[in-house]
Design a protein around this motif. Structure first.
Motif, PDB file in Angstrom:
ATOM      1  N   TRP A 274      37.638  28.332  -4.624  1.00  0.00           N
ATOM      2  CA  TRP A 274      36.919  27.925  -5.695  1.00  0.00           C
ATOM      3  C   TRP A 274      35.853  28.779  -6.176  1.00  0.00           C
ATOM      4  N   THR A 275      35.396  29.840  -5.015  1.00  0.00           N
ATOM      5  CA  THR A 275      34.523  30.982  -5.408  1.00  0.00           C
ATOM      6  C   THR A 275      34.854  32.105  -5.937  1.00  0.00           C
TER       7      THR A 275
ATOM      8  N   THR B 280      32.864  31.331 -11.697  1.00  0.00           N
ATOM      9  CA  THR B 280      33.833  31.153 -10.567  1.00  0.00           C
ATOM     10  C   THR B 280      34.714  30.002 -11.135  1.00  0.00           C
TER      11      THR B 280
ATOM     12  N   TRP C 250      38.328  17.119 -11.219  1.00  0.00           N
ATOM     13  CA  TRP C 250      39.316  16.939 -12.328  1.00  0.00           C
ATOM     14  C   TRP C 250      40.113  15.881 -12.836  1.00  0.00           C
TER      15      TRP C 250
ATOM     16  N   ASP D   3      35.011  18.153  -4.442  1.00  0.00           N
ATOM     17  CA  ASP D   3      35.711  19.518  -4.686  1.00  0.00           C
ATOM     18  C   ASP D   3      36.290  19.527  -6.149  1.00  0.00           C
ATOM     19  N   PRO D   4      36.557  20.868  -6.690  1.00  0.00           N
ATOM     20  CA  PRO D   4      37.035  20.771  -8.105  1.00  0.00           C
ATOM     21  C   PRO D   4      38.040  20.132  -8.335  1.00  0.00           C
ATOM     22  N   GLN D   5      39.072  20.054  -7.535  1.00  0.00           N
ATOM     23  CA  GLN D   5      40.398  19.197  -7.751  1.00  0.00           C
ATOM     24  C   GLN D   5      40.135  17.766  -7.799  1.00  0.00           C
TER      25      GLN D   5
ATOM     26  N   ARG E 260      35.272  27.433  -9.812  1.00  0.00           N
ATOM     27  CA  ARG E 260      34.521  26.017  -9.817  1.00  0.00           C
ATOM     28  C   ARG E 260      33.600  25.899 -11.011  1.00  0.00           C
ATOM     29  N   ASP E 261      33.275  26.686 -11.661  1.00  0.00           N
ATOM     30  CA  ASP E 261      32.392  26.905 -12.870  1.00  0.00           C
ATOM     31  C   ASP E 261      33.030  26.634 -13.986  1.00  0.00           C
TER      32      ASP E 261
ATOM     33  N   ASP F 219      34.185  22.788 -13.926  1.00  0.00           N
ATOM     34  CA  ASP F 219      32.910  22.136 -14.244  1.00  0.00           C
ATOM     35  C   ASP F 219      32.661  22.230 -15.869  1.00  0.00           C
TER      36      ASP F 219
END
Length: 103
Positions: free
Chosen positions: A25-26, A35, A70, A65-67, A37-38, A41
């Motif tokens: 994610w980075t 990134t 979402w 976490d992004p997953q 992740r960005d 978001d």
């Protein structure tokens, strides 16, 4: 549901597959300075802003976490459509997406 919502859900499923496949994610995204992740978001926050302007409540902004963010966001979007649309009548199509008549 209507065609706009069906299209959204089709594209959301495609985005879900991308989110599920992400590992780092980075990692940089194709968007300069962002990134992975960005990007998630941004998509979540943009959609939540749009929904709030349509008087739709997708619930609290998910965290983690992004997953997870979402998936929880998408669940909230689906719930807001199921619980709000029938009480508002039919939708009308706009270039920005569905608009429910205001009460």
């Amino acid at each position: 549901m209507n065609a706009l919502i069906d299209d959204y859900l089709t594209n959301a499923d495609r985005f879900s597959a991308v989110v599920d496949a992400a590992g780092d994610w980075t990692a940089p995204s194709p968007c300069e300075g962002w990134t992975a992740r960005d990007v998630v978001d941004h998509v979540v926050d943009s959609q939540r802003d749009f929904l709030s302007r349509q008087d739709l409540d997708a619930g609290s902004r998910p965290t983690g976490d992004p997953q997870r963010v979402w998936r929880a966001h998408l669940d909230g979007v689906r719930l807001s459509w199921r619980t709000t649309q029938p009480s508002r009548g039919s939708t009308t199509a706009t270039s920005a997406g569905p608009r429910w008549p205001r009460r």
